[in-house]
Write an enzyme that holds these catalytic residues in place. Structure first.
Site, PDB file in Angstrom:
ATOM      1  N   ASP A  68      43.227  22.705  44.027  1.00 15.54           N
ATOM      2  CA  ASP A  68      42.179  21.862  43.444  1.00 15.54           C
ATOM      3  C   ASP A  68      42.051  20.532  44.184  1.00 15.54           C
ATOM      4  OD1 ASP A  68      43.070  23.750  41.078  1.00 15.54           O
ATOM      5  OD2 ASP A  68      41.014  23.081  40.758  1.00 15.54           O
ATOM      6  N   GLY A 103      37.061  26.694  38.990  1.00 18.07           N
ATOM      7  CA  GLY A 103      37.548  26.980  40.338  1.00 18.07           C
ATOM      8  C   GLY A 103      36.980  25.925  41.274  1.00 18.07           C
ATOM      9  N   ALA A 104      37.843  25.375  42.110  1.00 11.44           N
ATOM     10  CA  ALA A 104      37.445  24.193  42.879  1.00 11.44           C
ATOM     11  C   ALA A 104      36.189  24.382  43.745  1.00 11.44           C
ATOM     12  CB  ALA A 104      38.633  23.719  43.723  1.00 11.44           C
TER      13      ALA A 104
HETATM   14  O1  MRU Z   1      41.182  25.253  35.459  1.00  9.30           O
HETATM   15  P1  MRU Z   1      40.619  26.118  36.548  1.00  9.30           P
HETATM   16  O2  MRU Z   1      40.490  27.538  36.161  1.00  9.30           O
HETATM   17  O3  MRU Z   1      39.362  25.541  37.134  1.00  9.30           O
HETATM   18  O4  MRU Z   1      41.729  26.047  37.686  1.00  9.30           O
HETATM   19  C1  MRU Z   1      41.462  26.701  38.879  1.00  9.30           C
HETATM   20  C2  MRU Z   1      42.602  26.695  39.826  1.00  9.30           C
HETATM   21  O5  MRU Z   1      43.619  26.072  39.617  1.00  9.30           O
HETATM   22  C3  MRU Z   1      42.387  27.428  41.107  1.00  9.30           C
HETATM   23  O6  MRU Z   1      43.598  27.940  41.583  1.00  9.30           O
HETATM   24  C4  MRU Z   1      41.800  26.447  42.147  1.00  9.30           C
HETATM   25  O7  MRU Z   1      40.649  25.832  41.657  1.00  9.30           O
HETATM   26  C5  MRU Z   1      41.486  27.119  43.417  1.00  9.30           C
HETATM   27  S1  MRU Z   1      40.169  28.256  43.260  1.00  9.30           S
HETATM   28  C6  MRU Z   1      39.731  28.850  44.767  1.00  9.30           C
END
Ligand code: MRU
Length: 325
Positions: free
Chosen positions: A224, A46-47
């Site tokens: 992201d 998650g970003a």
């Molecule tokens: O591969 P991930 O699980 O890290 O992907 C996460 C996402 O795409 C989320 O939607 C994004 O990071 C936003 S989280 C607040």
């Protein structure tokens, strides 16, 4: 609920997101290599959470000694798409000349401000959703996990659900399971259940049909990386969702802290998209589901053009790219 990622005085602690929902366990990461491995395995993901991980990676690197900047660079490159990771590394590295205590103080400041910023961004987004949608209570659709677990605390897109649910304004949430790693089915569903928000998990492929049946008032997603023109990179499948939402005149709202905006990139075409290992698709729950040598296309993210997005919302309110109407 404890923070998704934190510092216990000697090590980075994370909720292990590979073990949820069966097991809510905490991992202690004492070295940079352990942290990089956890980032790559999506034990922390998650970003915004990756922004915190980046800063804490520099804390670990400064304690390990050696070429701290080179080690920090390895942390920043552990995953390429979420700009927050290199942003967190950069913010902590800026304090390196003031010594390890200053690096730690900066990382702790990032942890503290994360919840504040996510609460603010999702609060603004909640008001925008109420403006965009007439129906009460609302039927929302979520993709991937942009909740508490994707941040240090609270969440971005799912934070909107927390704000609206507290006001009795959420009827239910349709949760895209999110292939291939099931962040929606495993993590978002777990968070909604804990919060007592009614939800249904659906296969990603059902989202367009749900909109066609009139079951969705608004789609909520995180991001992201957001290019200067408002194009948004987010979990694979978001672009398809946005096309379906646009066709069915359902607004799609993106919620993220402003650290997710990368003004150095003019458009989403410049965003590096992470490709994940083929075995994530060749296998399911430990069993092989394709021919053993099946060729695989497994991008972790896609880019949604700004024109398909009703609003990008940060802690400052609606993000309006320069020159946009
Ligand atoms: O591969 P991930 O699980 O890290 O992907 C996460 C996402 O795409 C989320 O939607 C994004 O990071 C936003 S989280 C607040």
């Amino acid at each position: 609920m404890r923070r998704t990622i934190d510092w216990d005085g000697d090590a980075v602690t994370i909720i292990d997101q590979t073990a949820l929902p069966a097991d809510c366990r905490v991992l202690r990461l004492r070295t940079v290599d352990e942290l990089i491995d956890a980032i790559r395995r999506l034990a922390v993901r998650g970003a915004p959470a990756l922004g915190a991980a980046g800063a804490l990676g520099v804390v670990l690197a400064a304690r390990e000694g050696g070429d701290v900047r080179a080690t920090a660079e390895r942390v920043a490159k552990a995953r390429p798409t979420a700009v927050n990771l290199s942003w967190g590394v950069g913010r902590a590295l800026d304090k390196l000349d003031e010594g390890p205590d200053a690096v730690l103080a900066e990382a702790l400041e990032i942890l503290d401000e994360d919840e504040r910023l996510n609460r603010a961004a999702s609060g603004h987004a909640a008001e925008i959703v109420l403006d965009l949608c007439d129906r009460r209570p609302l039927r929302l659709l979520s993709h991937c996990n942009a909740g508490h677990l994707a941040t240090v605390a609270w969440g971005s897109a799912l934070g909107v659900v927390w704000h609206l649910h507290a006001r009795g304004l959420v009827e239910s949430v349709l949760v895209d399971e999110t292939r291939p790693l099931l962040q929606g089915a495993r993590l978002t569903a777990w968070e909604l259940a804990r919060a007592g928000v009614p939800y249904r998990v659906q296969p990603d492929g059902a989202a367009a049909a749900a909109m066609a049946r009139g079951l969705v008032d608004c789609v909520l997603v995180g991001a992201d990386r957001i290019a200067a023109n408002g194009d948004v990179a987010n979990k694979i499948g978001t672009y398809g969702l946005a096309i379906a939402a646009h066709y069915h005149r359902v607004p799609l709202v993106v919620v993220a802290p402003s650290s997710t905006i990368d003004r150095s990139l003019a458009s989403g075409a410049e965003i590096a998209i992470e490709e994940r290992a083929p075995d994530e698709l060749r296998t399911f729950a430990g069993a092989t589901i394709t021919p053993l040598d099946a060729e695989v296309f497994n991008p972790a993210f896609d880019v949604t053009p700004a024109e398909l997005i009703a609003a990008v919302v940060t802690e400052h309110g609606r993000y309006r790219p320069r020159g946009a109407r």
